[in-house]
Write a protein that holds these residues in place. Structure first.
Motif, short mmCIF file in Angstrom:
data_model
loop_
_atom_site.label_atom_id
_atom_site.label_comp_id
_atom_site.label_asym_id
_atom_site.label_seq_id
_atom_site.Cartn_x
_atom_site.Cartn_y
_atom_site.Cartn_z
N ALA A 259 16.93 -42.71 -23.04
CA ALA A 259 18.22 -43.58 -21.74
C ALA A 259 18.37 -44.64 -22.83
N CYS A 260 19.23 -44.50 -23.55
CA CYS A 260 19.83 -45.67 -24.72
C CYS A 260 20.98 -46.32 -23.54
N GLY A 261 22.04 -47.22 -23.58
CA GLY A 261 22.73 -48.22 -22.86
C GLY A 261 23.53 -47.24 -22.52
N ARG A 262 23.77 -46.50 -22.63
CA ARG A 262 24.50 -45.06 -22.55
C ARG A 262 24.51 -44.38 -20.89
N CYS A 263 23.09 -44.54 -20.59
CA CYS A 263 22.36 -43.82 -19.97
C CYS A 263 22.78 -44.50 -17.83
N GLU A 264 22.87 -43.72 -17.11
CA GLU A 264 23.39 -43.66 -15.94
C GLU A 264 22.74 -43.63 -14.92
N ILE A 265 21.23 -42.89 -15.01
CA ILE A 265 20.42 -42.65 -13.84
C ILE A 265 19.35 -43.67 -13.78
N ASP A 266 18.66 -43.06 -13.19
CA ASP A 266 16.51 -44.04 -13.78
C ASP A 266 16.23 -43.05 -13.88
N LEU A 267 16.38 -42.86 -15.40
CA LEU A 267 15.65 -41.83 -16.59
C LEU A 267 14.32 -41.49 -16.19
N PHE A 268 13.79 -42.71 -16.84
CA PHE A 268 12.30 -42.60 -17.38
C PHE A 268 11.54 -42.75 -15.64
N ARG A 269 12.16 -43.09 -14.37
CA ARG A 269 11.26 -42.87 -13.69
C ARG A 269 10.89 -41.27 -13.11
N LEU A 270 12.70 -40.53 -12.85
CA LEU A 270 12.86 -39.11 -12.80
C LEU A 270 11.33 -38.27 -14.01
N VAL A 271 11.85 -38.89 -15.78
CA VAL A 271 11.11 -38.09 -15.98
C VAL A 271 9.87 -37.99 -16.19
N GLU A 272 9.33 -39.12 -15.15
CA GLU A 272 8.01 -39.59 -15.11
C GLU A 272 7.46 -38.60 -14.20
N GLU A 273 8.28 -38.75 -12.78
CA GLU A 273 7.95 -37.97 -12.04
C GLU A 273 8.17 -36.54 -12.06
N GLY B 128 23.79 -36.07 -11.03
CA GLY B 128 23.19 -35.40 -12.02
C GLY B 128 24.03 -34.21 -11.35
N MET B 129 24.13 -34.01 -12.72
CA MET B 129 24.69 -32.09 -13.29
C MET B 129 23.70 -31.31 -12.69
N LEU B 130 23.51 -30.02 -12.44
CA LEU B 130 22.40 -29.29 -12.39
C LEU B 130 22.99 -28.15 -13.23
N PHE B 131 22.09 -27.69 -14.20
CA PHE B 131 22.62 -26.98 -15.57
C PHE B 131 21.36 -26.09 -14.30
N LYS B 132 21.80 -24.19 -15.29
CA LYS B 132 20.89 -22.95 -15.11
C LYS B 132 21.36 -22.50 -16.19
N LYS B 133 20.91 -21.79 -16.96
CA LYS B 133 21.09 -21.22 -18.33
C LYS B 133 22.57 -21.34 -18.62
N GLY B 134 22.65 -22.65 -19.00
CA GLY B 134 24.17 -23.15 -19.13
C GLY B 134 25.64 -23.31 -18.20
N GLU B 135 24.60 -23.00 -17.40
CA GLU B 135 26.14 -23.17 -16.40
C GLU B 135 26.35 -24.17 -15.35
N VAL B 136 26.96 -25.24 -15.00
CA VAL B 136 26.71 -26.21 -14.55
C VAL B 136 26.91 -25.28 -13.06
N ILE B 137 25.58 -25.69 -12.16
CA ILE B 137 25.04 -25.37 -10.78
C ILE B 137 26.20 -25.62 -9.69
N ARG B 138 25.27 -27.18 -9.80
CA ARG B 138 26.50 -28.05 -8.88
C ARG B 138 25.85 -29.32 -8.95
N LYS B 139 26.64 -30.70 -8.61
CA LYS B 139 26.79 -31.90 -8.42
C LYS B 139 24.61 -32.73 -7.15
N VAL B 140 23.93 -33.05 -7.70
CA VAL B 140 23.08 -33.10 -7.17
C VAL B 140 22.63 -35.46 -7.17
N LYS B 141 22.74 -35.42 -6.04
CA LYS B 141 23.09 -37.38 -6.15
C LYS B 141 21.71 -37.72 -6.14
N GLU B 142 21.29 -38.73 -7.02
CA GLU B 142 21.00 -38.89 -7.75
C GLU B 142 19.07 -38.89 -7.25
#
Lengths: 363, 363
Positions: free
Chosen positions: A271-285, A326-340
């Motif tokens: 999660a560098c200066g490029r990160c656009e979502i609250d990744l720390f919280r997400l990973v922890e959860e 967030g873009m949701l991927f499954k087996k390499g395919e984008v499935i859909r966009k999801v609100k954070e």
């Protein structure tokens, strides 16, 4: 699997601790040791139960006195995995533990005399109990220390080989060997040396490795280097703390080296200066919700589009962050966009769906 | 030092990032990357200050846009360690970062075209700015992915070698190389391969290694195996979390392999049924009080007499627990017995005394 991912394991002979095979091509066995007072039967059984739930396959308990040796009978009754008694100094306690039904014992040749070891071997032989020759740099025999000027790799190896000779002399071969040191370089060098000289299964561990972070680093380096070279048949990660964390770190080491795939492998960026979502919280959860999951799954949680789609494509399930999305991927395919705010729930649904679908296919 | 403790490092050429030498026999450099928004100059400077305090020797920041590139001028003014700009996609941003005074840049050949890389090289050459060719499995060029069928070690290496050729063609040699993958086996194999083919200094890291426990295991195995083979000149431990922990884990890895001895090495046992003091609490308290200590010192905190005296004898300072009492060791000698409730204070006094005495001797 690609060639670079395959580790060629050194051939060792199979040894059985209860019904668990160690060595001889068996999967690398994960073991741990209780930190309860062994005389407290209830607490010890409870802790071993938690170790079983965490995927631990062998449980060791300290047996410092007669009362602890006597409680083994009752502990053994209420646990599922094989029980190993850890014995120092006293051959009497070792023999009592064997009579009380343990599946294996660990003795330290440094603090039990040769004659007394013979009595232990007789008792173990009668009851098919495996013995680990557990050499430890912190308690090496005085002769070895003075011959080598300290607990060097060669000193640890000679101590073990001397003990092995006593066992073999009595026709006893149900042996595992460990050569532990709190110094990782010593430990790695010692196991490498003995691996060339014996085909008994090796129990790997860095001893006195400290609390969880300290041990994660030391055990991963020491055990990791050896496993990567094909050395080792069972591992114990030693942590000053709850032994359940020992099983967790052990499986992480095995998973990292593609040796045994148990539990979720979470790929997440720093999660560098490029990160656009609250990744720390997400990973922890996500980590919290997946605690205890046994199914192997590669889950990528990525903060932006630089490596996000690439990593997500290699993962079973993945997300790559965008602005509040967030873009949701499954087996390499984008499935859909999801609100954070919905990402964790959607991700968990997908993971549960994947587990269910695998179970269905396995039926 | 004993022979088995000495790692023979692979020779690389020296490259300078500001005044920090990487490769060419220099100590292995510890680096990290901020997780602040680079446009927030104050927060970024504050975080780099904390990284400096933690012993970090190079700081990298993400430069995703023009405003971030412009803030580099002001960040550079208020920090002590060299500054590296992390650039993806845009050669314009790379050139702007170079003009704004950074000491190094990291580019990813996978997402900047060959022609545009030449413009970056020209700008870097004029200002003595080092460039890291940062290949990443998650963002490898499409040509490599299709040639090798995925981000294999050979694909990562070919991508790096192709870029190196472009740099050398322009007479630019101030290059570091990294070949990161979130798969440790791929990463280890890739660095081994390239280490045979180039003598540019190598920046080691496991990418997207997860949160602190996950990364401690993956980074320790991946970076540890390579360092133990003498490969690597600078390391970055990538953690989803506070980057200060990245420097801590990096130094733990270097300390474990006896490569750089920074900070206290705490040897503590897992506290089995033999333990006679409250070791968990003791270790936690000692770790808390020693946080931030830079002096190397081996401190053994042992629960009982089995390995306690042996380990304590090998440590600078140690304790071995008894019933409510601890034996205090210093350089292998028992100094005195201490009541359990006073153990931490007495131990801290001894550690501080040892640090003071070393400083006096160094004067």
């Amino acid at each position: 699997m690609m060639e670079h991912l395959t580790i060629k394991r050194k051939k060792t002979r199979p040894v059985y601790v209860g019904d668990v095979q160690v060595g001889g091509g068996a999967p690398i066995v994960v073991q741990s040791m209780t930190c309860t007072d062994t005389r407290d039967v209830k607490a010890t059984i409870e802790q071993i139960g938690r170790l079983e739930d965490a995927g631990c396959e062998l449980a060791r308990v300290a047996v410092p006195d007669r009362e602890a040796a006597q409680s083994l009978v009752n502990i053994k009754k209420d646990i599922k995995i094989p029980l190993i008694a850890d014995i120092h100094f006293s051959h009497i306690l070792a023999i009592e533990a064997i009579k009380n039904g343990v599946d294996g014992i660990r003795i330290n040749p440094g603090n039990i005399g040769k004659e007394k070891i013979r009595e232990i071997i007789s008792a173990a032989g009668e009851r098919d109990v495996a013995i680990r020759i557990g050499v430890n740099a912190g308690s090496l025999e005085k002769e070895m220390l003075s011959k080598y000027g300290g607990p060097t790799p060669a000193a640890l190896v000679e101590s073990a080989l001397n003990s092995i000779a006593v066992f073999e002399d009595m026709g006893f071969y149900s042996i595992k060997v460990s050569l532990k040191s709190s110094d990782v370089a010593t430990m790695v060098a010692a196991y490498r040396l003995i691996s060339d000289k014996t085909d008994y299964p090796l129990h790997l561990g860095v001893t006195e490795a400290g609390s969880i972070i300290s041990s994660s680093v030391k055990s991963s380096i020491g055990i990791g280097i050896l496993l990567y070279e094909g050395i080792g048949d069972t591992i114990r990660v030693s942590i000053t703390g709850d032994p359940v964390t020992e099983a967790d770190i052990a499986y992480r080491i095995l998973r990292t080296l593609n040796i045994r795939r148990v539990g979720p492998d979470i790929i997440s960026c720093p999660a560098c200066g490029r990160c656009e979502i609250d990744l720390f919280r997400l990973v922890e959860e996500v980590e919290k919700r997946l605690a205890g999951m046994k199914e192997y799954m590669k889950i990528a949680l990525m903060g932006c589009v630089v490596n996000g789609p690439g990593e997500a494509a290699e993962a079973d399930i993945g997300i790559a962050g965008g602005r509040g999305l967030g873009m949701l991927f499954k087996k390499g395919e984008v499935i859909r966009k999801v609100k954070e705010e919905n990402l964790v729930d959607v991700l968990m649904d997908e993971i549960e769906g994947e587990v269910a679908s695998r179970r269905k296919h396995a039926e």
